[in-house]
Design an enzyme around this catalytic site. Structure first.
Site, PDB file in Angstrom:
ATOM      1  N   ARG A  35     -34.819  15.793  12.732  1.00 33.16           N
ATOM      2  CA  ARG A  35     -34.103  16.203  13.946  1.00 33.16           C
ATOM      3  C   ARG A  35     -32.672  16.646  13.660  1.00 33.16           C
ATOM      4  NH1 ARG A  35     -36.977  11.692  16.367  1.00 33.16           N
ATOM      5  NH2 ARG A  35     -35.119  10.470  15.965  1.00 33.16           N
ATOM      6  N   GLU A  86     -35.107  -1.949   8.210  1.00 40.49           N
ATOM      7  CA  GLU A  86     -35.398  -3.290   8.734  1.00 40.49           C
ATOM      8  C   GLU A  86     -36.575  -3.889   7.970  1.00 40.49           C
ATOM      9  OE1 GLU A  86     -35.997  -5.463  13.083  1.00 40.49           O
ATOM     10  OE2 GLU A  86     -36.092  -3.290  12.924  1.00 40.49           O
TER      11      GLU A  86
END
Lengths: 178, 178
Positions: A61, A98
């Site tokens: 993006r 994460e």
């Protein structure tokens, strides 16, 4: 269009990519001709003030906004890519997610020594990707002092983390709650 | 800059991604400010003549050129994405690769019924991705009659395949040999 007008063009999709996440979706913003152009105008104004000599954007993006900002300023665009995509010489950096890790790569020939490179991406959350991109662009010889985002999720701490690393961070809009 | 000038900015990387493939690399073109802007100008002129009301571009390199063309024309950009990337409702199409298959997805709300959508991508080789994108955009209600590429590899037959399917195909430059 003001940043507030542009914020109204962002769609919030609940529970994507995981339950409990409110995904801030740019599809509706970039599908709006005037909104897309105004977003790039706002980013380009900030990149120009920051003295950008090249724009770096992260796959995928970040390519939408980063390349357009480079074109508006008449400067080059440096794609920051996922592993294995760039065909010539590359340098890469691994960074923690994460769960697990990821890697970014650039072509070092795309950066001139000392060149002022401004990072552009659609969104900053925890800032891990932007931190890795800054590290990589510096490794290639770039001077990296500014990062621009369409959306900041300040509760996730990414902008604060980048600022603590000496970067100037600007975003066009913020959403609370992450 | 002419298309011939732009062609001189493409770097050829031998044996990527496989031995025997001459990879036509846009990294050097997009890293050149004037070259990048001129490429988008050439594409935007063609998209405007084709009556574009929206531009669709394929992840990831198609985002670089497609979004910039949309901005130049003041129209919206429709990202054609790999599976699982778009957060809201999606429609998808599977298509065959040389080995295995792949899938593209769009958000059908990004297309208005009858809207003239022009496809923009960096390169056409066998045309499989562009054919799938056209099919998908039509499924969403778009009118898809034109596809624009920076680079055509005519020996791989993609442009001929798209033309046989009724699309008008234009490219800024061609490389023989594929």
């Amino acid at each position: 269009m003001t940043a507030e007008d542009l914020k109204a063009l962002i769609r919030t999709v609940p529970d994507f990519p995981e339950p409990g996440i409110q995904f801030r979706d740019i599809t509706t913003l970039i599908g709006h001709g005037a909104g897309l152009a105004a977003t790039v105008d706002h980013l380009a104004t900030r990149a120009e003030r920051a003295g950008a000599q090249a724009i770096a954007g992260m796959e995928a993006r970040g390519f939408i906004f980063g390349a357009a900002v480079a074109i508006r300023l008449g400067i080059g665009f440096v794609p920051v890519r996922k592993p294995g995509k760039l065909p010539a010489e590359t340098i890469g950096v691994d960074y923690a997610l994460e769960y697990g890790s990821d890697r970014l790569e650039i072509d070092p020939a795309a950066i001139r020594s000392g060149q002022s490179v401004v990072i552009v991406d659609d969104l900053i959350a925890t800032g891990g990707t932007a931190m890795a991109a800054a590290q990589l662009l510096r490794l290639a010889g770039g001077t990296v002092e500014n990062a621009l985002f369409v959306i900041d999720l300040p509760d996730l701490g990414g902008a604060a983390r980048l600022r603590a690393a000496g970067l100037t961070v600007q975003s066009l809009m913020q959403f609370e709650g992450g």
